[in-house]
Design a protein around this motif. Structure first.
Motif, short mmCIF file in Angstrom:
data_model
loop_
_atom_site.label_atom_id
_atom_site.label_comp_id
_atom_site.label_asym_id
_atom_site.label_seq_id
_atom_site.Cartn_x
_atom_site.Cartn_y
_atom_site.Cartn_z
N GLY A 167 0.83 -1.21 0.00
CA GLY A 167 0.00 0.00 0.00
C GLY A 167 0.86 1.26 0.00
N TRP A 168 1.91 1.28 0.85
CA TRP A 168 2.77 2.46 0.94
C TRP A 168 3.55 2.67 -0.36
CZ3 TRP A 168 5.14 0.06 5.96
CH2 TRP A 168 4.32 0.35 7.05
N LEU A 169 3.86 1.58 -1.05
CA LEU A 169 4.80 1.64 -2.18
C LEU A 169 4.12 1.60 -3.56
CD1 LEU A 169 7.32 -0.96 -0.65
CD2 LEU A 169 7.53 1.56 -0.59
N GLN A 170 2.82 1.89 -3.57
CA GLN A 170 2.07 1.81 -4.83
C GLN A 170 2.76 2.59 -5.95
OE1 GLN A 170 -2.26 2.46 -4.72
NE2 GLN A 170 -2.06 2.39 -2.48
N GLY A 171 2.85 1.97 -7.12
CA GLY A 171 3.48 2.64 -8.26
C GLY A 171 4.98 2.43 -8.28
N GLY A 172 5.51 1.95 -7.13
CA GLY A 172 6.95 1.67 -7.05
C GLY A 172 7.15 0.20 -6.81
N GLY A 173 7.90 -0.11 -5.74
CA GLY A 173 8.12 -1.53 -5.46
C GLY A 173 8.98 -1.73 -4.23
N LEU A 174 9.31 -2.99 -3.97
CA LEU A 174 10.08 -3.36 -2.78
C LEU A 174 11.24 -4.25 -3.19
CD1 LEU A 174 10.25 -3.49 0.39
CD2 LEU A 174 8.84 -5.57 0.23
N LEU A 175 12.45 -3.91 -2.71
CA LEU A 175 13.63 -4.77 -2.88
C LEU A 175 13.84 -5.44 -1.53
CD1 LEU A 175 15.89 -5.44 -5.00
CD2 LEU A 175 17.33 -3.85 -3.69
N TRP A 233 17.33 -12.39 -7.61
CA TRP A 233 18.78 -12.62 -7.69
C TRP A 233 19.14 -13.66 -6.64
CZ3 TRP A 233 16.36 -7.89 -7.94
CH2 TRP A 233 16.55 -7.14 -9.10
N LEU A 234 20.04 -14.59 -7.04
CA LEU A 234 20.50 -15.64 -6.11
C LEU A 234 22.02 -15.62 -6.09
CD1 LEU A 234 18.22 -18.61 -7.28
CD2 LEU A 234 17.95 -17.22 -5.21
N ASP A 235 22.62 -16.00 -4.98
CA ASP A 235 24.08 -16.13 -4.94
C ASP A 235 24.46 -17.46 -5.54
OD1 ASP A 235 24.81 -18.03 -2.18
OD2 ASP A 235 22.80 -17.27 -2.53
N GLU A 236 25.75 -17.65 -5.83
CA GLU A 236 26.20 -18.88 -6.51
C GLU A 236 25.73 -20.13 -5.76
OE1 GLU A 236 27.92 -15.83 -8.29
OE2 GLU A 236 28.60 -16.34 -6.25
N GLU A 237 25.86 -20.14 -4.44
CA GLU A 237 25.50 -21.34 -3.67
C GLU A 237 24.00 -21.41 -3.41
OE1 GLU A 237 29.47 -20.51 -3.44
OE2 GLU A 237 28.18 -19.46 -1.99
N ARG A 238 23.22 -20.49 -3.96
CA ARG A 238 21.75 -20.46 -3.78
C ARG A 238 21.38 -20.54 -2.30
NH1 ARG A 238 19.74 -21.24 -8.79
NH2 ARG A 238 17.62 -21.83 -8.10
N GLN A 239 22.11 -19.75 -1.48
CA GLN A 239 21.83 -19.72 -0.03
C GLN A 239 20.86 -18.59 0.30
OE1 GLN A 239 25.16 -19.83 2.61
NE2 GLN A 239 25.21 -22.01 2.24
N PHE A 240 20.88 -17.51 -0.53
CA PHE A 240 20.13 -16.29 -0.18
C PHE A 240 19.53 -15.71 -1.45
CE2 PHE A 240 19.42 -12.01 1.43
CZ PHE A 240 19.16 -12.22 2.78
N SER A 241 18.40 -15.02 -1.30
CA SER A 241 17.74 -14.45 -2.47
C SER A 241 17.38 -12.99 -2.22
CB SER A 241 16.45 -15.23 -2.76
OG SER A 241 15.55 -15.13 -1.65
N VAL A 242 17.41 -12.19 -3.29
CA VAL A 242 16.93 -10.81 -3.24
C VAL A 242 15.87 -10.68 -4.33
CG1 VAL A 242 17.51 -8.37 -3.51
CG2 VAL A 242 19.13 -9.92 -2.38
N HIS A 243 14.72 -10.12 -3.94
CA HIS A 243 13.58 -10.06 -4.85
C HIS A 243 13.19 -8.60 -5.13
CE1 HIS A 243 12.26 -14.36 -3.91
NE2 HIS A 243 13.16 -14.11 -2.99
N TRP A 244 12.80 -8.33 -6.38
CA TRP A 244 12.16 -7.05 -6.70
C TRP A 244 10.67 -7.34 -6.85
CZ3 TRP A 244 12.16 -2.13 -6.15
CH2 TRP A 244 11.25 -1.33 -6.87
N LEU A 245 9.87 -6.70 -6.01
CA LEU A 245 8.41 -6.91 -6.04
C LEU A 245 7.76 -5.60 -6.50
CD1 LEU A 245 8.01 -8.58 -2.50
CD2 LEU A 245 8.36 -9.75 -4.70
N SER A 246 7.06 -5.62 -7.62
CA SER A 246 6.39 -4.41 -8.08
C SER A 246 5.10 -4.20 -7.29
CB SER A 246 6.03 -4.54 -9.57
OG SER A 246 7.22 -4.68 -10.31
N ALA A 247 4.83 -2.92 -6.98
CA ALA A 247 3.62 -2.60 -6.19
C ALA A 247 2.60 -1.93 -7.11
CB ALA A 247 3.99 -1.67 -5.05
N PRO A 248 1.60 -2.69 -7.56
CA PRO A 248 0.62 -2.08 -8.48
C PRO A 248 -0.16 -0.95 -7.80
CG PRO A 248 -0.05 -4.33 -7.85
CD PRO A 248 1.28 -4.09 -7.23
N VAL A 249 -0.61 0.01 -8.59
CA VAL A 249 -1.43 1.11 -8.07
C VAL A 249 -2.86 0.60 -7.98
CG1 VAL A 249 -2.33 3.43 -8.57
CG2 VAL A 249 0.05 2.83 -9.14
N HIS A 250 -3.52 0.80 -6.85
CA HIS A 250 -4.94 0.41 -6.76
C HIS A 250 -5.76 1.43 -6.02
CE1 HIS A 250 -3.86 -1.09 -2.78
NE2 HIS A 250 -2.90 -1.79 -3.34
#
Ligand code: AVJ
Length: 317
Positions: free
Chosen positions: A177-185, A300-317
């Motif tokens: 809700g706070w990030l509408q039109g943007g997103g979350l990393l 995005w994942l590291d080589e050993e697939r231990q950790f992940s970073v996600h980009w989540l788009s925040a739709p406007v509603h």
């Protein structure tokens, strides 16, 4: 100079007192991990991040160093960045270095004094970015200032793992809700072999044990209790069915502690559940993010697939 609002007020102490009493009168006994983060707790956590066993921080820092340019590509050309639980603000610098489009940075943290020092240093290093710290508990009601561009959230370190899945979904939907039109990393620690997880929360130097026990030291300092730290033991283990690390403080003997006029009796072997750290699969976390109203995008994942970073788009509603 706008310093972060000081949170160690009577309100904060009473809130800590109320939360601790409620948690210790609850069966099973449990306390939110957010109470770990007084000044000492924040310092101990910074030490944890340097430990050989504690892989999440260095793994995520490596990914930020490698992929920050790709990550900021997702964020747009006029970025109003807010970080939830900014702490020492080490990670955000990779984003600030990678993008000239970040107009303002709002670091939010419950540990206000820790935040003020970090923010002053940021102002010196990034004079073209408006740095506006907020000493606040983002799990509670939060009012962000008027946006000055695409609202982009940054939630690294797998701190989302500290929330029960239902709470995590609620928090993510508030963020959507706070990030509408943007997103979350967001950084999310992944399910992996239990031995690696066990070691990460039971380091050989005992720093994590000090971090856990500091909760009782804080209560003694701020609330006048008389917890004997020697009479409680740090315990951390992986719970496979629930895909979470659990941290507990186990009573080494029968003992009684007084808090806010209440008498609390601990039998030997009983425990206080002080933290859960849920681990996810990529698909499992994307499903949770979707249920919260985000549109999962890049991962995005590291080589050993231990950790992940996600980009989540925040739709406007
Ligand atoms: C900062 C919440 C992500 O759960 O791994 C580190 C905190 N607890 N060692 C985590 C923590 C024990 C950490 N988070």
């Amino acid at each position: 100079m706008q310093a972060a609002t000081h949170l160690a007020s009577t309100h904060h102490r009473s809130t800590f007192s109320d939360a601790l009493l409620a948690g210790l009168q609850h069966t099973p006994r449990q306390v939110s991990p957010k109470w770990f983060y007084d000044q000492r707790g924040s310092e101990l956590f910074e030490q944890i991040c340097e430990l050989p066993e504690y892989y999440p921080t260095r793994t995520e820092l490596g990914m930020l160093a490698q992929y920050a340019h790709e990550m900021v590509e997702c964020m747009g050309s006029r970025i109003d960045l807010v970080e939830f639980g900014a702490g020492a603000t080490r990670k955000v610098r990779y984003l600030l270095n990678a993008s000239p489009h970040i107009k303002r940075f709002i670091p939010i943290d419950i540990s206000a004094s820790h935040l003020t020092d970090a923010s002053n240093d940021l102002r010196l290093n990034y004079p073209s970015v408006r740095i506006e710290p907020m000493g606040a508990d983002f799990t509670q009601h939060l009012v962000l200032p008027e946006a000055v561009g695409q609202r982009v959230g940054f939630f690294p370190g797998s701190s989302i793992g500290n929330f029960e899945p239902a709470e995590a979904q609620q928090l993510l939907s508030r963020m959507a809700g706070w990030l509408q039109g943007g997103g979350l990393l967001i950084g999310v620690d992944l399910v992996k072999d239990p031995a690696t997880l066990h070691a990460a929360y039971n380091d050989a130097q005992g720093i994590t044990a000090q971090f856990n026990l500091n909760l009782l030291a804080r209560a003694n300092t701020e609330l006048g209790t008389h917890f004997s730290l020697e009479q409680f033991a740090h315990s951390a283990f992986y719970n496979p069915p629930l895909q979470r690390i659990e941290m507990h403080l186990v009573s080494r003997c029968d003992q009684t502690v007084h808090l806010a006029g209440e008498r609390l009796h601990f039998v030997e072997g009983s425990s206080i559940h002080t933290e859960s750290s849920y681990k996810y699969t990529v698909a499992g976390f994307q499903a949770l993010a979707r249920r919260a109203g985000f549109r999962p995008d890049a991962v995005w994942l590291d080589e050993e697939r231990q950790f992940s970073v996600h980009w989540l788009s925040a739709p406007v509603h």
